[in-house]
Enzyme design. Structure first.
Site, short mmCIF file in Angstrom:
data_model
loop_
_atom_site.label_atom_id
_atom_site.label_comp_id
_atom_site.label_asym_id
_atom_site.label_seq_id
_atom_site.Cartn_x
_atom_site.Cartn_y
_atom_site.Cartn_z
N LYS A 116 0.82 -1.19 0.00
CA LYS A 116 0.00 0.00 0.00
C LYS A 116 0.86 1.25 0.00
O LYS A 116 0.63 2.19 -0.77
CB LYS A 116 -0.90 -0.04 1.24
N TYR B 17 1.10 -29.80 -32.19
CA TYR B 17 -0.22 -29.17 -32.25
C TYR B 17 -1.16 -29.76 -31.21
O TYR B 17 -0.90 -30.83 -30.67
CB TYR B 17 -0.84 -29.33 -33.65
N GLY C 3 -4.24 -39.49 -27.31
CA GLY C 3 -5.66 -39.56 -26.99
C GLY C 3 -5.76 -39.55 -25.48
O GLY C 3 -5.78 -40.59 -24.84
N THR C 4 -5.77 -38.34 -24.92
CA THR C 4 -5.64 -38.26 -23.47
C THR C 4 -6.91 -38.63 -22.73
O THR C 4 -6.87 -38.82 -21.52
CB THR C 4 -5.16 -36.85 -23.05
N ASN C 5 -8.05 -38.74 -23.42
CA ASN C 5 -9.24 -39.25 -22.72
C ASN C 5 -8.97 -40.68 -22.28
O ASN C 5 -9.05 -41.01 -21.09
CB ASN C 5 -10.47 -39.24 -23.64
N MET D 7 -3.92 -4.95 11.35
CA MET D 7 -4.78 -3.95 11.98
C MET D 7 -5.68 -3.23 10.99
O MET D 7 -5.30 -2.92 9.88
CB MET D 7 -3.93 -2.94 12.73
N CYS E 140 -5.30 -35.09 -29.30
CA CYS E 140 -6.67 -34.91 -29.78
C CYS E 140 -7.70 -35.30 -28.74
O CYS E 140 -8.86 -35.46 -29.04
CB CYS E 140 -6.88 -35.66 -31.10
N ARG F 6 -2.92 3.29 8.77
CA ARG F 6 -3.24 1.91 8.40
C ARG F 6 -1.98 1.08 8.19
O ARG F 6 -0.93 1.61 7.86
CB ARG F 6 -4.17 1.85 7.19
N ARG G 72 -13.20 -38.66 -36.65
CA ARG G 72 -13.62 -39.95 -36.07
C ARG G 72 -14.51 -40.66 -37.08
O ARG G 72 -15.70 -40.33 -37.19
CB ARG G 72 -14.36 -39.72 -34.76
N ARG H 282 -8.83 -40.90 -38.32
CA ARG H 282 -8.64 -42.07 -37.45
C ARG H 282 -9.54 -43.19 -37.92
O ARG H 282 -10.74 -42.99 -38.12
CB ARG H 282 -8.98 -41.71 -36.01
N GLU I 10 -2.79 -43.67 -26.92
CA GLU I 10 -3.87 -43.60 -25.93
C GLU I 10 -3.84 -44.81 -25.01
O GLU I 10 -4.68 -44.94 -24.13
CB GLU I 10 -5.23 -43.49 -26.63
N SER J 256 -0.45 -39.01 -32.01
CA SER J 256 -1.47 -38.10 -31.49
C SER J 256 -1.97 -38.66 -30.16
O SER J 256 -2.50 -39.77 -30.12
CB SER J 256 -2.61 -37.95 -32.49
N GLY K 281 -6.05 -10.06 9.13
CA GLY K 281 -5.59 -10.25 10.50
C GLY K 281 -4.69 -9.13 10.96
O GLY K 281 -4.38 -9.00 12.14
N HIS L 296 -22.55 -41.00 -24.63
CA HIS L 296 -22.88 -40.80 -26.04
C HIS L 296 -23.49 -39.42 -26.25
O HIS L 296 -23.08 -38.66 -27.14
CB HIS L 296 -23.84 -41.90 -26.49
N ARG M 185 -6.77 0.92 -8.82
CA ARG M 185 -6.34 -0.48 -8.99
C ARG M 185 -6.82 -0.95 -10.35
O ARG M 185 -7.67 -0.31 -10.97
CB ARG M 185 -6.91 -1.36 -7.87
#
Lengths: 880, 880
Positions: free
Chosen positions: B23, B856, B770-772, B105, B836, B94, B562, B618, B749, B768, B103, B456, B340
């Site tokens: 401050k 990518y 496939g992280t699912n 003053m 992907c 202050r 897909r 794919r 994957e 690629s 906490g 689905h 601010r």
């Protein structure tokens, strides 16, 4: 001085296989240890390479001279003469490189025969038929392999002679027929090659030697070396072995025989083998005469027998392995023709290895290494007596080893009824469920038409050590009709079948079964193995009985108590179901309390049985729906009982089944996930473990149970559970004034656990790899689906060489394990790490476990001997 | 010379937060850039530490002197006098450390008031009520925070006065009441502390300063520092800020106001804010008077307005960010009290950032960094107008963003009927199946009572960019009765509801929806982002329409087509089913040929739309049973049609469903496994891809499709498929005389693919992730089961901080990815690697993907702007 190319058997260095070939070096070795080998010599591989470098050049003069000198030496040693009409020296010529290799030249026997020497052979053997047969064979073989005349050319002539003599079998031809054949063959060779068959024995010898040399570069030999990646460093050129022919058919002081230095069926240390007097080896093979047991020689030809005993002793003293040997006695002289390590069954392998070590013939280390761990399977489960087995009617998966015969039944209650009536029964189902557990107890074996090697039936049967064939899809099971249909066969309740869980085969009727053997020698061998192994072997066991068996089999502890198994007993499953479908917390608590009391008693008995050995208890792992009946079964039940008004319970169960239903139960709400969302189950189990520990302490038995959490992915899952355990222990200390200790650890069966091993080791004092689940997650294979659908295809096409659920996949799963062990021990250097998946009992996988520094493997009791032996092998084979 | 402890706002270094607190440093900075800040000074944190080192020692003499000097300076600057009865100088005191910390003053306002100075304040403000209120507040606050008198002691007295004056609200008290309260408060302090309230302003000041110092070591402050791991290196001691009080309520030439430097709702570059004349800040908060728009000041107080515009310009010129500022005008003098960074909605954030960059106030880099990628979600999907939304009747999972209102229908055919009748419809189901696909097309939104974020319904809706709420378990759907029950509500076909797929909420009736905005400024910002990003952004798109959308949104290619989606069309699914249940090879081939023709046309259109950008196709991924109806549905159908004799087809389907049934379909017979065991499916697909490629070439459009194989675990799986592709290409070259090129790669994957990346890279030209699926396998979590059962609990309990299916788990899954990228590029340095899975559109995950060097990310078209921005952030934030 020109280079030395030829070595007599007395000269050759028995270990120099590169120079003399495997066969040649062996012949030299046998000669030099004092065995009476027919005299002979070896032409080195260097001579072969020299010749092949320029095939148009003649043989080096020096080589020819050396061969000549050696032949003179042979004449001196045998008293026979090469080319003589009196007592002709005949030799065999054969190839032999550093590695055994098909496609190289066949052996030429009786080289040296011609119109002159045939007379001497007839005179010596007094057996014109044999002599002419030998001659015509020599002409054909030499013609074919040394001169390139195709077999068909000889066959047409030979068939003509048989036709004319009106015989169909060669053995029915007379000496005269064979003499005619010989002359015809000589003409064939002359016709085809445009040159007369070489009659000069030295010409024959030179041509044969060159043919051997050339065969090294023949197409088949080259292809073979290419396919099996045999480099010149492994084998370069072939040697040529030239050996004096000896004959066992020279009268009653002659004989031929084969023997083992010990009984290959039992391993007993006795003379073993068969012989025929006045005969040659081919007679034994042709089966015209029945050979006699070697014991008879002791009275028939006592001196020869004495020499044979001496030969046998020399063989074992030199080779330190049971030998399979061939010999010929020619006119009172015993010749050893060949010896090699004897092939034995496992019983004999174990016994001979142990006894040889006890006789200081070999070291204990060698004895242990001599028995293949996998071979012990033969000894550890009852087996179908193959001589009595017919054709199997169906084949499924070999889900749990051992064989059993019994009357078939189609449900668990019937199994009990039939058992109580004194029958041995085999439970036949499409698949089994926890509620069938009393049927397992009542049966001697289990057969299912669906499910893989980790199906409920397979896993429970293995745990109980009962034979099981699973997923025998050829069988149609109609439980209501109590009928199993296999092709044309219709099997009804009470029909007798035999199943072989070791091969997956199912037979009609009762087939005799050979009980498992666990001999004194095996016990001795395993006790030696234990002294070499650094990897300990524990058992997977879920009951006090299982614990007893584990100790019997030499487990150093229990690596996995699957607490859910305790809920599957016929008197417990209903309580478990009550707990799951409880409407109120009170009902749930009451059911849990009942289960807790039972578990506490189980734990106590297991701890007492195993003390002071460690026991690892895994808290509940499967999802709750596994304890409930199937959806279709319930729908049937509801339909059946609708009118009687008794369907309320089934309706309630159905609701529970549907609410607990999961798309992929393998990856669902189970293990620690369930433990955390429904904390009273784990708390009950920890309570039961620690109270049982206190009960043991009260009896003066000190016990430190290892509490293990399944399906863990992060340390945040196990921290709260450790806190509960500490609180419960503190509570017991306060209430009972008994301090209980425990160790706390985690299963490593998710990939993430392996990747976060360092974090987990901050809390976990031990890891135990659950490689069944870990393999499924690593491959994204559901084992049941994979083994029923595409895995056999993958193995067949060699997309995957092994089934990763049987043999640990060291490149994928193993890589994760290695990382986890290393990362875990960075944080906690004394971290105990084990494996309790099925791979823990599989030798190749055990070798890998040893290599990454695991502390122990844990497997089903029946696999413990195998694992102990494999652990010793792993240690002993390790390259320091 | 003694150490300097005190700094006037003109002296202090505006960036030295450690010494002056946040401050204090800020006040110095504002002063030094020429803003008219009320005069003041800062006592440094060093003074605090010095004092706390020995609290019993008095304040250093030098410190006292410095404060005195500064107070004299304040008097000089303001023309007021501390303690004067005429024009008293009042100050605020202050605390303020280097980090904001509860906490510490509270602020003390109006320090310097006593019986003398109150007169001056009354005279100056001509507002006795205000003055007495200020005084009694000062006494209470000072009493409490500096002297430790508890609030209750004041409250009882104050309540007594209100009771006596018969008022309930503070604002209704008169000046007299407040005067009485002041005197009472002074007595309360004297009574509780045993000492009279300090009336000397300098005593007040010293006591206040020491109280601030001590508050640094108060329990709450210490606990806070401990909990948030605030070390002395981050903040050590508190500074004390002493600032002249200014008053906006000193007549008509005084005022108070708040403003934004630009419109925080639209981002427009205009004066924005509100003010009140003759008032103080509290009056705005209390809501007694309605503030006026700042524009009115232009006529009411033109000079002040001019100064305010100047202030605003200075603020932006200095801070380079939109500022949220407070000011007071005291007798014609404008003071800036605080400034601010302004909080804005995303529309404004985007517009101001772009315009500031265009005005060269900030760099383009800063403009890009200023907008949080996640915030763009607001701009990209229609939203419920919150001012019109009531209470939701149910909440499910936010499965696909956007809001939609419509009439509910319970099956796909009804959806078409209602749509054709001109209605907007929302399809409501327990869960959806591929056969419902025409219902998706006909609907504006989807609502299901079961299933997770990869159900689905969720996946298809996201793919179509339609709003979807999934797994709203509070809703009971009875399809036959066409009734949905939610608590007390019964919804029938045709009833209107609104769903918000961004929040998962479901509302009764139609709620206005705000359309998505894709402004010019956003386009500009994203085009700048693209220049900074190294990571490319592709789209997941399965249709020519999807491809068009992908280009519109700025995708640099398609990362995932897909192909199975193409089979789900209402006119194609029956052919797919025919293929699956075909009795003969002929039937199967015919069905495949039909599908192949359709796919070829689809591919052609997609390739033409995207060319010359790359397209990754794919091959079939899901197991075949996903294309068939459910088991229970078929049983119903068979029961219904039994008597009409039309059940044959359903019976056949049921047999197929049962034979294809899997225990864990996620880990089952799918992807490359199916591709290899049923080779004609993949061969048909490759054919369609390469013929389509040839079709494009024929039109002069050069295309190089990327063929990608799913579910791979070993290079042995992809080698034969590459061989097929080469053969098919050769065949096309021969038949059509067109050379087609393609690139060949694999999904990553499965865990094992990551562990064997080096081997895979020998054949694969691209990876690629496939992280699912990879996340499911790494955690051993089935996403559907996890999100419905235990994952919310895990997040709530912070066992897992994030949902790993939304935010990539960098410690587990990420570790595998990093290994795979490194190992793959060791073998093939130019290996192209993408992602992907859904994480490809999530900013934190994108940052990680950038950090491990991916080429990518590919995500659903709607997420492309977010991903483009996140990719730029990842590049810009990277530490070189």
């Amino acid at each position: 001085m020109s280079k030395k190319y030829v070595y007599s058997f007395h000269e050759g260095n028995g270990s120099d296989k590169m120079l003399l070939g495997g066969k040649g070096a062996n012949l030299c070795e046998m000669t030099q240890i004092g065995l009476n080998i027919p005299a002979g010599f070896v032409i080195s591989t260097e001579a072969c390479l020299k010749y092949l470098a320029d095939e148009t050049a003649p043989l080096p003069k020096s080589l020819k001279n050396e061969v000549l000198l050696q032949m003179k030496e042979l004449e001196k040693q045998t008293g026979k003469k090469f080319g003589s009409a009196k007592d002709p020296l005949l030799v065999s010529v054969r190839s032999g490189g550093a590695m055994s290799m098909p496609g190289m030249m066949d052996t030429i026997l009786n080289l040296g025969l011609n119109e002159t020497t045939i007379k001497g052979l007839i005179e010596k053997t007094a057996n014109p038929r044999f002599a002419w047969d030998a001659y015509r064979r020599f002409v054909q073989l030499f013609g074919k392999v040394a001169l390139g005349v195709r077999d068909e050319c000889f066959d047409v002539v030979f068939d003509e002679i048989k036709h004319r003599s009106n015989v169909t079998k060669d053995v029915d031809l007379t000496a005269e027929d064979l003499e005619e054949a010989t002359y015809s063959f000589l003409r064939v060779v002359a016709d085809v090659t445009g040159k007369p068959f070489p009659s000069d024995p030295y010409d024959q010898l030179e041509i044969a030697i060159l043919a051997v040399f050339r065969s090294w570069n023949g197409k088949r030999a080259r292809d073979y070396r290419k396919q099996f990646h045999i480099t010149p460093a492994m084998a370069n050129g072939t040697a040529v072995n030239i050996v004096t022919m000896v004959f066992g058919n020279m009268g009653n002081d002659s004989a031929t025989g084969v023997g083992f230095t010990r009984d290959p069926g039992t391993g007993e240390n006795v003379m073993y083998g068969e012989y025929l007097t006045d005969a040659q080896g081919e007679d034994v093979v042709a089966g015209i005469r029945t050979p006699k047991p070697v014991k008879e020689m002791e009275t028939e030809m006592p001196e020869m027998y004495r020499q044979l005993v001496e030969l046998r002793n020399k063989l074992e003293a030199h080779y330190h392995e049971v030998q399979d040997y061939e010999y010929t006695i020619e006119k009172g002289v015993l010749y050893c023709l060949q010896t090699r390590n004897g092939k034995m069954n496992t019983v004999a392998q174990v016994r001979t290895s142990v006894e040889m070590a006890q006789d200081n013939l070999i070291s204990r280390k060698n004895a242990v290494l001599r028995v293949k761990p996998d071979d012990l399977t033969q000894l550890l489960s009852p087996q179908i007596d193959k001589s009595h087995a017919g054709k199997p009617i169906a084949t499924g998966l070999s889900a749990s080893p051992g064989a059993a015969s019994g009357a078939i039944v189609f449900d668990a209650n019937d199994a009990e009824t039939w058992r109580d009536a004194g029958h041995k029964v085999i439970l036949v189902r499409e698949e089994t469920k926890p509620e069938d557990i009393h049927g397992f107890f009542a049966s001697v074996g289990i057969l299912t038409s669906r499910g893989g090697k980790t199906s409920h039936a397979a896993v429970v049967a293995r745990g109980m050590g009962k034979p099981c064939v699973a997923g025998a899809e050829g069988i149609k099971v109609d439980v209501r009709a109590k009928l199993a249909t296999v092709g044309e066969h219709k099997l009804h309740e009470g029909d007798i079948i035999t199943i072989d869980g070791g091969t997956g085969k199912v037979y009609l009727g009762e087939i005799p079964v050979i009980p498992p053997e666990f001999s004194e020698e095996l016990k001795t061998l395993l006790s030696w193995a234990d002294t070499f192994a650094t990897l300990k072997v524990r058992a997977n066991a879920d009951t006090p009985d299982g614990a007893k068996k584990a100790r019997e089999y030499g487990a150093t502890g229990i690596g996995l108590v699957r607490t859910e198994r305790m809920f599957n007993d016929v008197d417990r499953l209903p309580i478990m179901v009550d707990m799951i479908v409880a409407d109120t917390i009170k009902q749930r608590t009451a059911a849990l309390a009942k289960l807790g009391k039972m578990q506490r008693e189980d734990f106590k008995q297991i701890f007492l049985t195993m003390a002071p050995l460690p026991v690892t208890v895994r808290l509940l792992d499967p999802p709750l729906h596994e304890f409930l009946p199937g959806e279709f079964d319930l729908l049937d039940k509801i339909a059946e009982t609708k009118e009687t008004g008794e369907s309320a319970h089934a309706v309630k169960l159905l609701a529970a089944v549907r609410s607990l239903k999961e798309t992929n139960p393998m990856l669902g709400h189970r293990g620690v996930r369930l433990g955390l969302t429904d904390p009273n189950i784990y708390q009950m189990q920890i309570h039961a473990i620690l109270e049982a520990t206190a009960d043991c302490e009260e009896q003066g038995v000190h016990v430190v149970p290892e509490i293990m959490i399944p399906q863990v992915i992060t340390v945040q899952e196990i921290d709260p559970i450790l806190k509960w355990a500490k609180e419960i222990a503190a509570d017991i200390a306060k209430k009972r004034n008994i301090v209980v200790k425990f160790s706390f650890g985690t299963m490593m069966e998710t990939v993430r656990a392996c990747l976060r091993a360092d974090k987990l080791a901050e809390t976990a004092e031990f890891f135990s790899f659950g490689t069944n689940d870990l393999s499924q997650a690593t491959f994204s294979f559901s084992r049941e689906d994979a083994e029923n659908k595409f895995l056999p295809f993958y193995n067949e096409q060699e997309i995957l060489i092994d089934n990763p659920f049987e043999i640990l996949d060291v490149y994928g799963v193993g890589k994760l394990m290695r990382m986890a062990v290393e990362d875990g021990r960075k944080v906690r250097p004394n971290l105990k790490v084990g494996i309790c998946g099925e791979h823990g009992g599989e030798p190749r996988s055990i070798t890998f476990c040893h290599s990454i520094g695991l502390s122990y493997v844990s497997c089903s009791p029946l696999r413990i001997p195998i694992a102990r032996l494999a652990a010793a092998h792993a240690s002993l084979n390790e390259k320091k």
